[in-house]
Design an enzyme around this catalytic site. Structure first.
Site, PDB file in Angstrom:
ATOM      1  N   ASP A 187       0.824  -1.206   0.000  1.00  0.00           N
ATOM      2  CA  ASP A 187       0.000   0.000   0.000  1.00  0.00           C
ATOM      3  C   ASP A 187       0.862   1.263   0.000  1.00  0.00           C
ATOM      4  O   ASP A 187       0.691   2.156   0.814  1.00  0.00           O
ATOM      5  CB  ASP A 187      -0.927  -0.024   1.223  1.00  0.00           C
ATOM      6  CG  ASP A 187      -2.009   1.042   1.143  1.00  0.00           C
ATOM      7  OD1 ASP A 187      -2.483   1.313   0.029  1.00  0.00           O
ATOM      8  OD2 ASP A 187      -2.357   1.605   2.195  1.00  0.00           O
TER       9      ASP A 187
ATOM     10  N   GLU B 229       4.120  -7.780   7.425  1.00  0.00           N
ATOM     11  CA  GLU B 229       2.821  -8.329   7.060  1.00  0.00           C
ATOM     12  C   GLU B 229       2.883  -9.412   5.991  1.00  0.00           C
ATOM     13  O   GLU B 229       2.232  -9.317   4.943  1.00  0.00           O
ATOM     14  CB  GLU B 229       1.874  -7.214   6.622  1.00  0.00           C
ATOM     15  CG  GLU B 229       1.524  -6.246   7.736  1.00  0.00           C
ATOM     16  CD  GLU B 229       0.426  -5.265   7.362  1.00  0.00           C
ATOM     17  OE1 GLU B 229       0.000  -5.247   6.187  1.00  0.00           O
ATOM     18  OE2 GLU B 229      -0.004  -4.505   8.243  1.00  0.00           O
TER      19      GLU B 229
ATOM     20  N   ASN C  80       0.615  -5.164  13.779  1.00  0.00           N
ATOM     21  CA  ASN C  80      -0.124  -4.151  13.029  1.00  0.00           C
ATOM     22  C   ASN C  80      -1.607  -4.483  13.172  1.00  0.00           C
ATOM     23  O   ASN C  80      -2.063  -5.519  12.688  1.00  0.00           O
ATOM     24  CB  ASN C  80       0.267  -4.172  11.550  1.00  0.00           C
ATOM     25  CG  ASN C  80       1.732  -3.862  11.317  1.00  0.00           C
ATOM     26  OD1 ASN C  80       2.427  -3.393  12.213  1.00  0.00           O
ATOM     27  ND2 ASN C  80       2.213  -4.110  10.111  1.00  0.00           N
TER      28      ASN C  80
ATOM     29  N   TYR D 173      -5.803  -3.062  13.242  1.00  0.00           N
ATOM     30  CA  TYR D 173      -6.726  -2.012  12.800  1.00  0.00           C
ATOM     31  C   TYR D 173      -8.156  -2.286  13.255  1.00  0.00           C
ATOM     32  O   TYR D 173      -9.103  -2.012  12.530  1.00  0.00           O
ATOM     33  CB  TYR D 173      -6.648  -1.859  11.270  1.00  0.00           C
ATOM     34  CG  TYR D 173      -5.341  -1.259  10.822  1.00  0.00           C
ATOM     35  CD1 TYR D 173      -5.148   0.115  10.832  1.00  0.00           C
ATOM     36  CD2 TYR D 173      -4.279  -2.070  10.429  1.00  0.00           C
ATOM     37  CE1 TYR D 173      -3.948   0.677  10.440  1.00  0.00           C
ATOM     38  CE2 TYR D 173      -3.071  -1.520  10.037  1.00  0.00           C
ATOM     39  CZ  TYR D 173      -2.914  -0.145  10.043  1.00  0.00           C
ATOM     40  OH  TYR D 173      -1.721   0.402   9.657  1.00  0.00           O
TER      41      TYR D 173
ATOM     42  N   GLU E 164       1.756  -0.713  14.048  1.00  0.00           N
ATOM     43  CA  GLU E 164       0.816   0.046  13.219  1.00  0.00           C
ATOM     44  C   GLU E 164      -0.567   0.043  13.868  1.00  0.00           C
ATOM     45  O   GLU E 164      -1.026  -0.989  14.361  1.00  0.00           O
ATOM     46  CB  GLU E 164       0.680  -0.543  11.807  1.00  0.00           C
ATOM     47  CG  GLU E 164       1.865  -0.352  10.906  1.00  0.00           C
ATOM     48  CD  GLU E 164       1.604  -0.845   9.483  1.00  0.00           C
ATOM     49  OE1 GLU E 164       0.410  -0.891   9.072  1.00  0.00           O
ATOM     50  OE2 GLU E 164       2.568  -1.182   8.778  1.00  0.00           O
TER      51      GLU E 164
END
Length: 603
Positions: free
Chosen positions: A171, A415, A472, A474, A510
């Site tokens: 990304d 990742e 990481n 979210y 993250e």
């Protein structure tokens, strides 16, 4: 090879500027002998720079492929009887070099320098034609791993990034160009080729500075000496050792040294002289040395024996017009903003940055996790060639940056198994990763090693291998959207689960939320500045309160360009600063949370 410098026995000339440029979408350049400098073009590209930003009006905004650059350089007469080299600071992802029509070789070490000796290709006192072929295409066997055109037709779980234009498994934008300076430099026939400095702390506050010097040329096998001088903290220590089989090893014992840390980023100066059998100096090199020790003990990350909590960001080398081009004004600005928020660290997500970033981190006492560009590996497509390229990327990174005290850990990937490939959690993945951890620790046993992960599949493989666990996460954004209470419940439950299974420090590398600057609401609504600020505040509090917590890096420091896809409005908007470095509300919230803390304190 050491970073080029100018000194009594060395000359380094920056070739930054406007280079003739031509895109080669049909890959005809080599057959048509463009390497002779024989390509017609009206275009120029500023180096350092990227064609996707500078030449977007020429149809190159999303161009992924080969591009050719050409320029004449003047080789000074003073380089006579010297060995002459060319360094390409970073050409992504492949570069091939020709000088006066001579093939100088190729490199696939993305984001890292490539040195080629051109002594036999040039004449001091005359101009030389330098041609570079740069290619920003990646494939299953490269680091970073790429995506092929046919993968557009594959299921998403086998071809993550196929919905991106240009296609990418990551990304951030796959900029093409030469992103750091091209340097013409010369060295004496016998020269200091490499230096490795390690520091360790002993009993009663003493420290050892160990220096290994690698020598090239006739002096490597003759009766030569290295004189090493360590200066600083009101002391001057001098040691002289003989070169044996091309190497010289020096040890300095320091009583009560001044230790490098964010509270006091003190740098000693190490000067090295290569002296031949006649006592004549043949070469010299000077570099700063920070005396410090990093290690993991139980659930703590320690700097100089004291627990450290990392406060900071994941970042990108990204700015309008510049793309990934190295920019000294931007580096200064970003470090000022890091200090303004109260940050003490950052991660070079997802690739090595220009060396100037680390120079400034050394000087300011900012802690850096440096990352290899092995981002979003698809283990259903990795091969022995992928693993070999990965190992070479690790070797090249450590070779370049091993002497920076600011670099406190290596992240050797990011990742893996992003789209949930089951292979990322199977024994084949362990067989892929375990040798890479071994390689990293063999090359540098002084720093912890980690890999940020996004989910449980790669975690099963990687958590046992890592010195500290990097997550990481979210929750509240990609899952539980807008539901911060549920999101934090999931986060704390997972932290407890990992802590129960692994007696190691845990870091959030993250977390964050896309945010449109200027969008506000009286309730917590995604994309508003209030939502981003609150999500970040709660995540920081959760990891700081956890007994295994050793750090919180917000994703991201500033908005950055990505390939076109349905998740992004031109940019990834998770920055707490806009792309042009204007603060969102979250930046002020972090300043409130971190601003009054000591350099190593947890929030």
């Amino acid at each position: 090879m050491l970073r080029p410098v100018t000194g009594p026995h060395r000359l380094a000339l920056d070739q930054s500027g406007l280079w003739a440029f031509r895109a080669d979408p049909d890959d005809v350049g080599e057959a048509d002998e463009w390497w002779m400098g024989l390509f017609e073009t009206d275009l120029v590209l500023a180096i350092p720079g990227t064609w996707n930003e500078q030449l977007s009006e020429q149809g190159l905004a999303d161009y992924v492929g080969a591009g050719w650059l050409c320029r004449t350089v003047f080789v000074p007469a003073s380089m006579e009887d010297q060995r002459i080299f060319l360094r390409v600071g970073s050409a992504d992802y492949r570069v091939q070099v020709w000088v006066n029509g001579n093939d100088g070789g190729a490199s696939t070490a993305a984001f890292l320098p490539f040195d080629v000796e051109i002594t036999d290709c040039v004449t001091p006192g005359r101009e030389a034609m330098v041609v570079l072929r740069v290619d920003n295409r990646a494939d299953a066997h490269t680091i970073p791993q790429g995506i092929a055109a046919h993968e557009y037709d594959e299921p998403k779980e086998r071809g993550v990034g196929a919905e991106h234009f240009p296609p990418a498994r990551y990304d951030f934008f796959p900029y093409g160009g030469v992103h750091r300076p091209v340097i013409l430099y010369s060295l004496a026939p016998s020269f200091i080729e490499d230096v490795t400095v390690t520091t360790s702390l002993g009993d009663a506050g003493a420290a050892t500075v160990s220096v290994e010097v690698q020598v090239a040329g006739p002096a490597a096998s003759a009766a030569a000496f290295v004189e090493a001088t360590l200066v600083g903290d009101r002391r001057r220590l001098i040691e002289e050792v003989m070169v044996e089989e091309g190497r010289a090893r020096v040890h300095f014992e320091l009583e009560a040294p001044r230790l490098w840390s964010p509270a006091d980023p003190y740098l000693y100066s190490l000067s090295l002289s290569l002296i031949d059998a006649t006592r004549a100096e043949r070469d010299g090199y000077t570099l700063p040395v920070g005396v410090r020790e990093v290690r993991v003990a139980g659930t703590k990350l320690l700097l100089n024996g004291e627990p450290v909590f990392l406060r900071g960001f994941g970042k990108h080398e990204d700015f309008a017009v510049l793309g990934k081009a190295r920019s000294l004004p931007l580096i200064v600005k970003d470090f000022e903003l890091l200090a303004w928020t109260g940050a003490n660290s950052f991660r070079t997500s997802h690739y090595p940055y220009a060396e100037d970033w680390l120079d400034e981190a050394d000087r300011r006492g900012v802690l850096v996790i440096e990352e290899v560009p092995a981002v979003s590996l698809n283990h259903s497509k990795t091969t022995d060639a992928t693993q070999a390229a990965h190992a070479e990327a690790i070797r090249a990174l450590i070779a370049r940056d091993k002497n920076h005290p600011s670099v406190i850990a290596w992240a050797i990937g990011n990742e893996p198994g992003l789209s949930g490939e089951p292979e990322s959690g199977e024994p084949t993945a362990h067989a892929y990763w375990a040798p890479l951890f071994d390689t990293t620790r063999r090359l540098d046993p002084t720093r912890p090693v980690t890999v940020p992960t996004h989910g449980p599949h790669p975690g099963r493989v990687l958590y046992p291998l890592c010195d500290f666990v990097s997550l990481n996460r979210y929750y509240g954004w990609y899952t539980e959207p807008g539901q911060l209470d549920r999101a934090l419940d999931r986060l704390t439950a997972e932290l407890d689960e990992i802590a129960a299974a692994h007696a190691k420090p845990i870091m959030l590398t993250e977390f964050g939320a896309d945010t449109l600057a200027g969008l506000h609401a009286t309730t917590l609504v995604q994309f508003t500045e209030e939502f981003q600020a609150e999500l970040i505040r709660r995540y920081v509090r959760a990891i700081a309160d956890h007994p295994h917590g050793c750090g919180a890096h917000v994703w991201n420091f500033a908005d950055f360009r990505t390939p076109q896809n349905f998740r992004r409005v031109v940019l990834n908007l998770k920055g707490v600063f806009t792309r042009d470095r204007q603060p969102k509300r979250a930046a002020f919230a972090l300043r409130e949370q971190w601003g009054d803390l000591g350099p190593l304190d947890r929030p």
